[in-house]
Design an enzyme around this catalytic site. Structure first.
Site, short mmCIF file in Angstrom:
data_model
loop_
_atom_site.label_atom_id
_atom_site.label_comp_id
_atom_site.label_asym_id
_atom_site.label_seq_id
_atom_site.Cartn_x
_atom_site.Cartn_y
_atom_site.Cartn_z
N TYR A 73 0.84 -1.21 0.00
CA TYR A 73 0.00 0.00 0.00
C TYR A 73 0.87 1.25 0.00
O TYR A 73 2.00 1.25 0.47
CB TYR A 73 -0.96 0.00 1.21
CG TYR A 73 -0.29 0.16 2.55
CD1 TYR A 73 -0.04 1.42 3.09
CD2 TYR A 73 0.09 -0.95 3.30
CE1 TYR A 73 0.57 1.58 4.33
CE2 TYR A 73 0.70 -0.81 4.53
CZ TYR A 73 0.93 0.46 5.05
OH TYR A 73 1.55 0.60 6.28
N CYS A 74 0.32 2.32 -0.57
CA CYS A 74 0.97 3.62 -0.59
C CYS A 74 -0.13 4.67 -0.71
O CYS A 74 -1.31 4.34 -0.68
CB CYS A 74 1.99 3.72 -1.72
SG CYS A 74 1.31 3.35 -3.35
N THR A 75 0.23 5.93 -0.86
CA THR A 75 -0.75 7.01 -0.78
C THR A 75 -1.88 6.87 -1.79
O THR A 75 -3.04 6.73 -1.43
CB THR A 75 -0.07 8.38 -0.97
OG1 THR A 75 1.04 8.47 -0.07
CG2 THR A 75 -1.05 9.51 -0.67
N ILE A 93 -4.12 4.19 -0.16
CA ILE A 93 -4.67 4.56 1.15
C ILE A 93 -5.83 5.53 0.99
O ILE A 93 -6.82 5.47 1.73
CB ILE A 93 -3.57 5.19 2.02
CG1 ILE A 93 -2.42 4.22 2.24
CG2 ILE A 93 -4.14 5.64 3.37
CD1 ILE A 93 -1.15 4.88 2.76
#
Length: 302
Positions: free
Chosen positions: A184-186, A213
């Site tokens: 996961y990342c922004t 996210i």
């Protein structure tokens, strides 16, 4: 009255002439009065822009006309009106600087050798099905996770995305190769590459959160598996998904709860210091330290 908004987006599709696309994007943004950062490579586009909502809508409509960009998921949030100091549109070898431009296979449909996309509700379903077997793997710089992350997530020891390849090749995560891994990342762009890098190195079951996210937080707010605040690369510094967001960050000086990053006072350093409001009032707490990366950390986009 103008409504200031910010859009975060990326699109993977073959770009035959990145320089021409860069010039068009710069002219388009300038004509609409937009500011922010856009990166362009042979693999596509990655950006975050701020401006008036109507101008951003015009930008979105125009950008979606480019072949392969019609599928882009533009993520909207409220802006302050002065979120970016200037407009920067650049051509790079990679949309995200993993230093592995040839590892990612891109077609008009997007990345074709990355992890399986999971909608936010599918992430929760996977955890309900497989429980503690599921490993959340943070695809961001380690400092971002200080104020928010998925519960029990693994946070790699990286200052920038440049560090990820060596971190994964170190062998410290080899014991996870048979486990279901959710990267996961922004906004999702870093995980498009990270998941491909992990699959290329023998990790067997790798997923990525569709929309990152941001989309997960919009769906579940603070009632899901995310905890804390989300670091963002603009003047806002962080956002919460609801008033119920907990504070997991700790002041680097007194250990009190805080989600507020402050800029180091050294002109040659781009490091951020996590300080509570009280400790922020003492200028000495913002002085540069030997542990700072002194400009090494890059401002990512998504």
């Amino acid at each position: 009255m103008a409504m200031n908004k910010i859009i975060l987006y990326y699109g993977f599709a073959p770009v035959a002439d990145p320089k021409t696309l860069m010039l068009w994007q710069r002219t388009l943004c300038e004509s609409l009065g937009l500011k922010g950062r856009i990166l362009i490579s042979k693999h596509g586009i990655n950006g975050t822009l701020g401006g008036d909502m109507e101008d951003l809508k015009r930008y979105v409509r125009a950008t979606k006309e480019f072949p392969g960009f019609g599928k882009i998921d533009f993520k909207w949030s409220d802006g302050l009106g002065n979120d970016f100091p200037r407009l920067s549109v650049k051509v790079r070898k990679e949309l995200v600087a993993f230093t592995t431009p040839d590892e990612v296979m891109v077609e008009k449909s997007g990345v074709v050798n990355g992890g399986k996309h999971l909608k936010p509700h599918q992430v929760n379903a996977l955890v309900e099905e497989k429980g503690d077997e599921v490993v959340f793997f943070d695809g961001r710089n380690a400092f971002e996770a200080k104020i928010g992350k998925f519960k029990n997530a693994i946070v790699p020891d990286v200052q920038t995305t440049h560090d990820f390849i060596a971190e994964i090749d170190s062998g410290k995560y080899d014991h996870l190769k048979d486990k279901p891994i959710v990267t996961y990342c922004t906004g999702g762009v870093r995980c498009e590459i990270l998941s491909a890098v992990m699959l290329n190195r023998g990790f067997k079951e790798v997923y990525q959160i569709d929309g990152g996210i941001v989309r997960y937080g919009e769906k579940f707010r603070d009632k899901g598996l995310w905890e804390g605040s989300l670091y963002v690369f603009d003047k806002r510094m962080n956002i919460n998904f609801s008033p119920d967001a907990i504070t997991i960050g700790e002041c680097e000086h007194c250990s009190e709860p805080t989600s507020a990053f402050r800029n180091c006072t050294s002109l040659g350093c781009k490091d951020l210091v996590l300080l509570c409001d009280s400790c922020f009032e003492d200028p000495s707490n913002l002085e540069c330290k030997p542990t700072h990366t002194r400009g090494k950390r890059l401002h990512e986009v998504g």
